[in-house]
Design a protein around this motif. Structure first.
Motif, PDB file in Angstrom:
ATOM      1  N   ASP A 218       0.536  26.758 -11.282  1.00 22.41           N
ATOM      2  CA  ASP A 218       1.754  26.383 -10.570  1.00 22.41           C
ATOM      3  C   ASP A 218       1.821  26.977  -9.155  1.00 22.41           C
ATOM      4  O   ASP A 218       1.966  26.247  -8.208  1.00 22.41           O
ATOM      5  CB  ASP A 218       2.999  26.725 -11.417  1.00 22.41           C
ATOM      6  CG  ASP A 218       4.277  26.750 -10.614  1.00 22.41           C
ATOM      7  OD1 ASP A 218       4.389  25.943  -9.682  1.00 22.41           O
ATOM      8  OD2 ASP A 218       5.155  27.574 -10.915  1.00 22.41           O
ATOM      9  N   ARG A 219       1.745  28.301  -9.014  1.00 21.98           N
ATOM     10  CA  ARG A 219       1.847  28.911  -7.681  1.00 21.98           C
ATOM     11  C   ARG A 219       0.632  29.791  -7.387  1.00 21.98           C
ATOM     12  O   ARG A 219      -0.029  30.256  -8.311  1.00 21.98           O
ATOM     13  CB  ARG A 219       3.121  29.753  -7.577  1.00 21.98           C
ATOM     14  CG  ARG A 219       4.378  28.925  -7.785  1.00 21.98           C
ATOM     15  CD  ARG A 219       5.635  29.737  -7.584  1.00 21.98           C
ATOM     16  NE  ARG A 219       6.811  28.935  -7.908  1.00 21.98           N
ATOM     17  CZ  ARG A 219       8.057  29.387  -7.875  1.00 21.98           C
ATOM     18  NH1 ARG A 219       8.303  30.627  -7.525  1.00 21.98           N
ATOM     19  NH2 ARG A 219       9.066  28.586  -8.184  1.00 21.98           N
ATOM     20  N   MET A 220       0.430  30.068  -6.108  1.00 25.91           N
ATOM     21  CA  MET A 220      -0.734  30.833  -5.647  1.00 25.91           C
ATOM     22  C   MET A 220      -0.373  32.294  -5.382  1.00 25.91           C
ATOM     23  O   MET A 220       0.793  32.633  -5.283  1.00 25.91           O
ATOM     24  CB  MET A 220      -1.230  30.249  -4.322  1.00 25.91           C
ATOM     25  CG  MET A 220      -2.267  29.171  -4.464  1.00 25.91           C
ATOM     26  SD  MET A 220      -3.766  29.803  -5.206  1.00 25.91           S
ATOM     27  CE  MET A 220      -4.351  30.835  -3.875  1.00 25.91           C
ATOM     28  N   VAL A 221      -1.416  33.114  -5.230  1.00 21.76           N
ATOM     29  CA  VAL A 221      -1.223  34.491  -4.783  1.00 21.76           C
ATOM     30  C   VAL A 221      -1.890  34.655  -3.421  1.00 21.76           C
ATOM     31  O   VAL A 221      -2.767  33.882  -3.054  1.00 21.76           O
ATOM     32  CB  VAL A 221      -1.855  35.513  -5.767  1.00 21.76           C
ATOM     33  CG1 VAL A 221      -1.136  35.502  -7.096  1.00 21.76           C
ATOM     34  CG2 VAL A 221      -3.345  35.264  -5.941  1.00 21.76           C
ATOM     35  N   ASP A 222      -1.456  35.678  -2.703  1.00 26.57           N
ATOM     36  CA  ASP A 222      -2.075  36.032  -1.432  1.00 26.57           C
ATOM     37  C   ASP A 222      -2.713  37.400  -1.650  1.00 26.57           C
ATOM     38  O   ASP A 222      -2.026  38.408  -1.643  1.00 26.57           O
ATOM     39  CB  ASP A 222      -0.973  36.077  -0.365  1.00 26.57           C
ATOM     40  CG  ASP A 222      -1.514  36.459   0.994  1.00 26.57           C
ATOM     41  OD1 ASP A 222      -2.728  36.621   1.129  1.00 26.57           O
ATOM     42  OD2 ASP A 222      -0.690  36.606   1.920  1.00 26.57           O
ATOM     43  N   VAL A 223      -4.025  37.404  -1.914  1.00 30.03           N
ATOM     44  CA  VAL A 223      -4.732  38.670  -2.183  1.00 30.03           C
ATOM     45  C   VAL A 223      -5.906  38.804  -1.212  1.00 30.03           C
ATOM     46  O   VAL A 223      -6.377  37.804  -0.672  1.00 30.03           O
ATOM     47  CB  VAL A 223      -5.257  38.732  -3.650  1.00 30.03           C
ATOM     48  CG1 VAL A 223      -4.135  39.030  -4.622  1.00 30.03           C
ATOM     49  CG2 VAL A 223      -5.989  37.466  -4.051  1.00 30.03           C
TER      50      VAL A 223
ATOM     51  N   ILE B  80      -4.601  26.238 -10.753  1.00 31.65           N
ATOM     52  CA  ILE B  80      -4.320  24.888 -11.256  1.00 31.65           C
ATOM     53  C   ILE B  80      -2.851  24.590 -10.966  1.00 31.65           C
ATOM     54  O   ILE B  80      -1.949  25.166 -11.590  1.00 31.65           O
ATOM     55  CB  ILE B  80      -4.604  24.786 -12.769  1.00 31.65           C
ATOM     56  CG1 ILE B  80      -6.076  25.140 -13.040  1.00 31.65           C
ATOM     57  CG2 ILE B  80      -4.266  23.384 -13.288  1.00 31.65           C
ATOM     58  CD1 ILE B  80      -6.424  25.293 -14.515  1.00 31.65           C
ATOM     59  N   GLY B  81      -2.612  23.753  -9.988  1.00 33.57           N
ATOM     60  CA  GLY B  81      -1.231  23.445  -9.620  1.00 33.57           C
ATOM     61  C   GLY B  81      -1.201  22.513  -8.427  1.00 33.57           C
ATOM     62  O   GLY B  81      -2.250  22.097  -7.912  1.00 33.57           O
ATOM     63  N   ALA B  82       0.003  22.230  -7.961  1.00 40.08           N
ATOM     64  CA  ALA B  82       0.196  21.198  -6.940  1.00 40.08           C
ATOM     65  C   ALA B  82      -0.333  21.609  -5.575  1.00 40.08           C
ATOM     66  O   ALA B  82      -0.494  22.793  -5.280  1.00 40.08           O
ATOM     67  CB  ALA B  82       1.683  20.886  -6.832  1.00 40.08           C
ATOM     68  N   ASP B  83      -0.541  20.601  -4.749  1.00 43.99           N
ATOM     69  CA  ASP B  83      -0.843  20.799  -3.334  1.00 43.99           C
ATOM     70  C   ASP B  83       0.504  20.697  -2.606  1.00 43.99           C
ATOM     71  O   ASP B  83       0.968  19.606  -2.272  1.00 43.99           O
ATOM     72  CB  ASP B  83      -1.825  19.708  -2.878  1.00 43.99           C
ATOM     73  CG  ASP B  83      -2.171  19.842  -1.404  1.00 43.99           C
ATOM     74  OD1 ASP B  83      -1.471  20.574  -0.676  1.00 43.99           O
ATOM     75  OD2 ASP B  83      -3.149  19.190  -0.986  1.00 43.99           O
ATOM     76  N   PHE B  84       1.120  21.854  -2.384  1.00 39.83           N
ATOM     77  CA  PHE B  84       2.495  21.853  -1.865  1.00 39.83           C
ATOM     78  C   PHE B  84       2.582  21.433  -0.401  1.00 39.83           C
ATOM     79  O   PHE B  84       3.616  20.916   0.036  1.00 39.83           O
ATOM     80  CB  PHE B  84       3.116  23.248  -2.038  1.00 39.83           C
ATOM     81  CG  PHE B  84       3.235  23.672  -3.470  1.00 39.83           C
ATOM     82  CD1 PHE B  84       4.035  22.957  -4.356  1.00 39.83           C
ATOM     83  CD2 PHE B  84       2.553  24.777  -3.954  1.00 39.83           C
ATOM     84  CE1 PHE B  84       4.144  23.331  -5.683  1.00 39.83           C
ATOM     85  CE2 PHE B  84       2.662  25.162  -5.274  1.00 39.83           C
ATOM     86  CZ  PHE B  84       3.452  24.444  -6.139  1.00 39.83           C
TER      87      PHE B  84
END
Ligand code: GYE
Length: 326
Positions: free
Chosen positions: A121-126, A136-140
């Motif tokens: 669903d959402r990404m992280v900034d690492v 695995i999730g949308a292209d926002f």
């Protein structure tokens, strides 16, 4: 393996006692071979509830054990859930990060324990992208652009010289908030017909969508607002409540653009009270569990998987839209 199965039994009981959902194994119902720890970020919207249901359903179909923890919108609760999945040695950790930052340490702990992590669903900034196996999730960004492209078409159809836009955004520092905003801005950039008066955060909640709309009406008056771009349906439905109370005709006096495609919003689109909904599907469980299966069989999986998504607008044949299921 035996230790992990025993751990599963212990964790299942612990989670059941703590009010989290999990299937407790019994003699007739032995522990599953693959155990997935899933940290869901909350239950703020119809989308989120549909997403949780999709994950549960898919885990069941694959025969995986699912340890599900709902963090009720709190990052520290998500971190604690991930730590408990690590100590119980689940096979794969899946989580939907509420915000992008603050995950480096816990992801390093998962890596040290040898447990792969799938973001959904959402990404992280690492600093180090190898701290997670896949997203695995949308292209926002694409979703935001679709919202902007609709507005370009709508402005042409209206023959508008100038349109004042207000934006009700999702949770700050979350991927859908950042990229839905950026994609929309990209699509309308350089077109002098548009002014974004203000972006105000509604946290993806219907109650806050209401508050935001009230604030915006007080500040600019109905006549001062031509377009509301809201980052999800829950907030849009809240804004509709307020517009109704104020005697403003949504969809006519003010153009409404939303994201998600919940049934309740699609019903409003059909009534002409919302002009455009950019689809964001919560049905990610099937893709997630298929990749969990591949991983546990030692296969390489793609780093990024986006589901196919579309857009529903007042210019389309809306009879084509099937039941949404969320
Ligand atoms: O659009 C919203 C939810 O992260 C894509 O979160 C998700 C968003 C979705 O609360 O309704």
């Amino acid at each position: 393996m035996k230790l992990r199965k025993l751990s599963f039994l212990v964790l299942a009981l612990a989670l059941l006692l703590a009010g989290c959902r999990s299937t407790a194994p019994t003699a007739a119902n032995p522990p599953p071979a693959v155990v997935v720890g899933f940290s869901q970020l909350g239950s703020e919207s119809g989308w989120r509830i549909g997403n949780t249901a999709s994950m549960e359903q898919a885990a069941k179909e694959w025969g995986f054990g699912l340890m599900l923890d709902n963090a009720n919108q709190r990052q520290e609760k998500q971190i604690a859930a991930i730590r408990s999945f690590i100590s119980y040695q689940v096979d794969v950790i899946v989580f939907s990060p509420i915000v992008e930052t603050g995950w480096d340490n816990v992801l390093r702990e998962a890596r040290q324990a040898g447990i792969p992590v799938i973001l959904t669903d959402r990404m992280v900034d690492v600093d180090d992208d190898s701290l997670y196996t896949a997203y695995i999730g949308a292209d926002f960004l694409a979703e935001g652009r679709r919202a902007g492209e609709f507005l370009l078409k709508k402005a042409d159809a209206m023959g508008a010289d100038h349109l004042n836009i207000v934006e009700i955004t999702g949770t700050e520092n979350s991927t859908p908030m950042r990229d839905r905003q950026a994609g929309f801005a990209q699509a309308i950039a350089g077109d002098g017909r548009f002014t974004v008066l203000e972006s105000i955060t509604g946290d993806f909640l219907r109650s806050k969508g209401r508050e935001c709309m009230r604030t915006l009406l007080d500040r600019y008056g109905a006549a001062g607002i031509d377009v509301v771009y809201s980052h999800n349906d829950a907030m849009t439905l809240g804004a509709l409540d307020v517009l109704d109370e104020a005697g403003v005709v949504p969809g006519k006096d003010i153009v409404l653009i939303s994201v998600d495609g919940e049934q309740a919003a699609v019903d409003e689109l059909r009534k002409g009270r919302i002009n455009c909904i950019v689809e964001c599907t919560p049905h990610l469980g099937g893709d997630v569990m298929a990749q969990v299966d591949a991983l546990t069989r030692g296969k390489q999986i793609p780093k990024t998987i986006h589901p196919e998504e579309t857009v529903f607008t007042e210019f389309d044949d809306l009879s084509e839209i099937g039941p949404r299921g969320y």
